[in-house]
Design a protein around this motif. Structure first.
Motif, PDB file in Angstrom:
ATOM      1  N   ASP A  86      72.981 -23.259  69.388  1.00  0.00           N
ATOM      2  CA  ASP A  86      74.111 -24.159  69.129  1.00  0.00           C
ATOM      3  C   ASP A  86      75.404 -23.396  68.858  1.00  0.00           C
ATOM      4  O   ASP A  86      76.475 -23.789  69.336  1.00  0.00           O
ATOM      5  N   ALA A  87      75.329 -22.300  68.114  1.00  0.00           N
ATOM      6  CA  ALA A  87      76.526 -21.525  67.785  1.00  0.00           C
ATOM      7  C   ALA A  87      77.133 -20.886  69.031  1.00  0.00           C
ATOM      8  O   ALA A  87      78.358 -20.876  69.198  1.00  0.00           O
ATOM      9  N   LEU A  88      76.300 -20.363  69.899  1.00  0.00           N
ATOM     10  CA  LEU A  88      76.803 -19.719  71.107  1.00  0.00           C
ATOM     11  C   LEU A  88      77.447 -20.743  72.050  1.00  0.00           C
ATOM     12  O   LEU A  88      78.513 -20.486  72.622  1.00  0.00           O
ATOM     13  N   VAL A  89      76.842 -21.896  72.186  1.00  0.00           N
ATOM     14  CA  VAL A  89      77.444 -22.952  73.000  1.00  0.00           C
ATOM     15  C   VAL A  89      78.779 -23.385  72.389  1.00  0.00           C
ATOM     16  O   VAL A  89      79.778 -23.548  73.097  1.00  0.00           O
ATOM     17  N   ALA A  90      78.829 -23.538  71.083  1.00  0.00           N
ATOM     18  CA  ALA A  90      80.080 -23.936  70.417  1.00  0.00           C
ATOM     19  C   ALA A  90      81.185 -22.909  70.665  1.00  0.00           C
ATOM     20  O   ALA A  90      82.338 -23.275  70.935  1.00  0.00           O
ATOM     21  N   ARG A  91      80.851 -21.624  70.586  1.00  0.00           N
ATOM     22  CA  ARG A  91      81.863 -20.577  70.851  1.00  0.00           C
ATOM     23  C   ARG A  91      82.314 -20.616  72.308  1.00  0.00           C
ATOM     24  O   ARG A  91      83.484 -20.422  72.609  1.00  0.00           O
ATOM     25  N   ALA A  92      81.371 -20.868  73.221  1.00  0.00           N
ATOM     26  CA  ALA A  92      81.728 -20.953  74.641  1.00  0.00           C
ATOM     27  C   ALA A  92      82.684 -22.117  74.888  1.00  0.00           C
ATOM     28  O   ALA A  92      83.672 -21.974  75.616  1.00  0.00           O
ATOM     29  N   LEU A  93      82.413 -23.246  74.280  1.00  0.00           N
ATOM     30  CA  LEU A  93      83.288 -24.411  74.456  1.00  0.00           C
ATOM     31  C   LEU A  93      84.668 -24.149  73.862  1.00  0.00           C
ATOM     32  O   LEU A  93      85.687 -24.486  74.470  1.00  0.00           O
ATOM     33  N   ALA A  94      84.718 -23.504  72.713  1.00  0.00           N
ATOM     34  CA  ALA A  94      85.998 -23.193  72.069  1.00  0.00           C
ATOM     35  C   ALA A  94      86.809 -22.200  72.896  1.00  0.00           C
ATOM     36  O   ALA A  94      88.041 -22.204  72.833  1.00  0.00           O
ATOM     37  N   ALA A  95      86.118 -21.373  73.699  1.00  0.00           N
ATOM     38  CA  ALA A  95      86.803 -20.359  74.503  1.00  0.00           C
ATOM     39  C   ALA A  95      87.161 -20.861  75.902  1.00  0.00           C
ATOM     40  O   ALA A  95      87.648 -20.094  76.720  1.00  0.00           O
ATOM     41  N   GLY A  97      84.929 -22.730  78.009  1.00  0.00           N
ATOM     42  CA  GLY A  97      83.779 -23.087  78.837  1.00  0.00           C
ATOM     43  C   GLY A  97      83.482 -24.569  78.703  1.00  0.00           C
ATOM     44  O   GLY A  97      84.177 -25.298  77.979  1.00  0.00           O
ATOM     45  N   ARG A  98      82.454 -25.017  79.390  1.00  0.00           N
ATOM     46  CA  ARG A  98      82.056 -26.419  79.265  1.00  0.00           C
ATOM     47  C   ARG A  98      80.544 -26.523  79.246  1.00  0.00           C
ATOM     48  O   ARG A  98      79.852 -25.630  79.745  1.00  0.00           O
ATOM     49  N   ALA A  99      80.052 -27.596  78.650  1.00  0.00           N
ATOM     50  CA  ALA A  99      78.613 -27.854  78.590  1.00  0.00           C
ATOM     51  C   ALA A  99      78.289 -28.892  79.661  1.00  0.00           C
ATOM     52  O   ALA A  99      78.598 -30.069  79.483  1.00  0.00           O
ATOM     53  N   PHE A 114      75.951 -23.440  78.813  1.00  0.00           N
ATOM     54  CA  PHE A 114      77.377 -23.588  79.096  1.00  0.00           C
ATOM     55  C   PHE A 114      77.694 -23.022  80.468  1.00  0.00           C
ATOM     56  O   PHE A 114      76.927 -22.265  81.050  1.00  0.00           O
ATOM     57  N   GLU A 115      78.830 -23.443  80.959  1.00  0.00           N
ATOM     58  CA  GLU A 115      79.408 -22.917  82.182  1.00  0.00           C
ATOM     59  C   GLU A 115      80.544 -22.007  81.759  1.00  0.00           C
ATOM     60  O   GLU A 115      81.390 -22.402  80.948  1.00  0.00           O
ATOM     61  N   ASP A 116      80.593 -20.787  82.293  1.00  0.00           N
ATOM     62  CA  ASP A 116      81.684 -19.879  81.937  1.00  0.00           C
ATOM     63  C   ASP A 116      82.946 -20.241  82.724  1.00  0.00           C
ATOM     64  O   ASP A 116      82.977 -21.260  83.440  1.00  0.00           O
ATOM     65  N   LEU A 117      83.974 -19.449  82.607  1.00  0.00           N
ATOM     66  CA  LEU A 117      85.266 -19.769  83.223  1.00  0.00           C
ATOM     67  C   LEU A 117      85.222 -19.796  84.745  1.00  0.00           C
ATOM     68  O   LEU A 117      86.060 -20.440  85.377  1.00  0.00           O
ATOM     69  N   ASP A 118      84.245 -19.105  85.341  1.00  0.00           N
ATOM     70  CA  ASP A 118      84.104 -19.098  86.796  1.00  0.00           C
ATOM     71  C   ASP A 118      83.048 -20.077  87.286  1.00  0.00           C
ATOM     72  O   ASP A 118      82.750 -20.133  88.473  1.00  0.00           O
ATOM     73  N   GLY A 119      82.456 -20.842  86.370  1.00  0.00           N
ATOM     74  CA  GLY A 119      81.470 -21.839  86.748  1.00  0.00           C
ATOM     75  C   GLY A 119      80.034 -21.344  86.737  1.00  0.00           C
ATOM     76  O   GLY A 119      79.126 -22.097  87.077  1.00  0.00           O
ATOM     77  N   HIS A 120      79.798 -20.086  86.367  1.00  0.00           N
ATOM     78  CA  HIS A 120      78.423 -19.576  86.284  1.00  0.00           C
ATOM     79  C   HIS A 120      77.700 -20.278  85.140  1.00  0.00           C
ATOM     80  O   HIS A 120      78.268 -20.475  84.063  1.00  0.00           O
ATOM     81  N   LEU A 121      76.443 -20.635  85.383  1.00  0.00           N
ATOM     82  CA  LEU A 121      75.653 -21.362  84.391  1.00  0.00           C
ATOM     83  C   LEU A 121      74.834 -20.405  83.544  1.00  0.00           C
ATOM     84  O   LEU A 121      74.111 -19.553  84.063  1.00  0.00           O
TER      85      LEU A 121
END
Length: 137
Positions: A86-95, A97-99, A114-121
């Protein structure tokens, strides 16, 4: 037997991708990083090579998939706990990324991603240690 894994991913903006993953807590190995590539340390023997698209194209004759339009790979990382997932997904969304999917609860296994800035899952999972025992024997 293989000792290390290097996942190579094309990125549009290396500095932006590096900042994204740094904000998630990942470090980079400067010995394998330059203006074209950044070696992200995921684990003791697990690395992701973030390669600018121009450089990535030098390793293949195939077209590069646009990860925002098509899924080329699902990279799944194990976590120490449900809270770490949960913490890692939350940091990704704050940076930025998207879930793309909701959390998954399977009793012995819990996951989100999460999906990173280039869309990698990036899938993240925690598995009950008792359920993992048959996999590591």
């Amino acid at each position: 037997m293989h000792k290390h894994i290097f996942v190579n991913l094309p990125v549009k903006d290396l500095a932006r991708s590096r900042a994204f993953f740094t904000s998630l807590g990942f470090a980079f190995n400067p010995a394998f990083s330059n203006d074209d590539a950044a070696c992200m340390v995921i684990g003791e023997n697990i690395f992701a090579m973030l390669l600018v698209e121009r450089f990535f194209k030098g390793f293949t004759n195939k077209p590069i998939a646009d990860a925002r339009e098509a899924t080329e790979v699902l990279t799944c990382l194990s976590c120490e706990s449900r809270d770490e997932v949960d913490a890692l997904v939350a940091r990704a969304l704050a940076a930025g990324g998207r879930a793309p999917n909701p959390k998954q609860e399977h009793g012995f296994m819990y996951g989100h991603g999460f999906e990173d800035l280039d869309g990698h899952l990036w899938e993240l999972s925690w598995m009950d240690p008792a359920a993992m025992a048959p996999l590591v024997s």
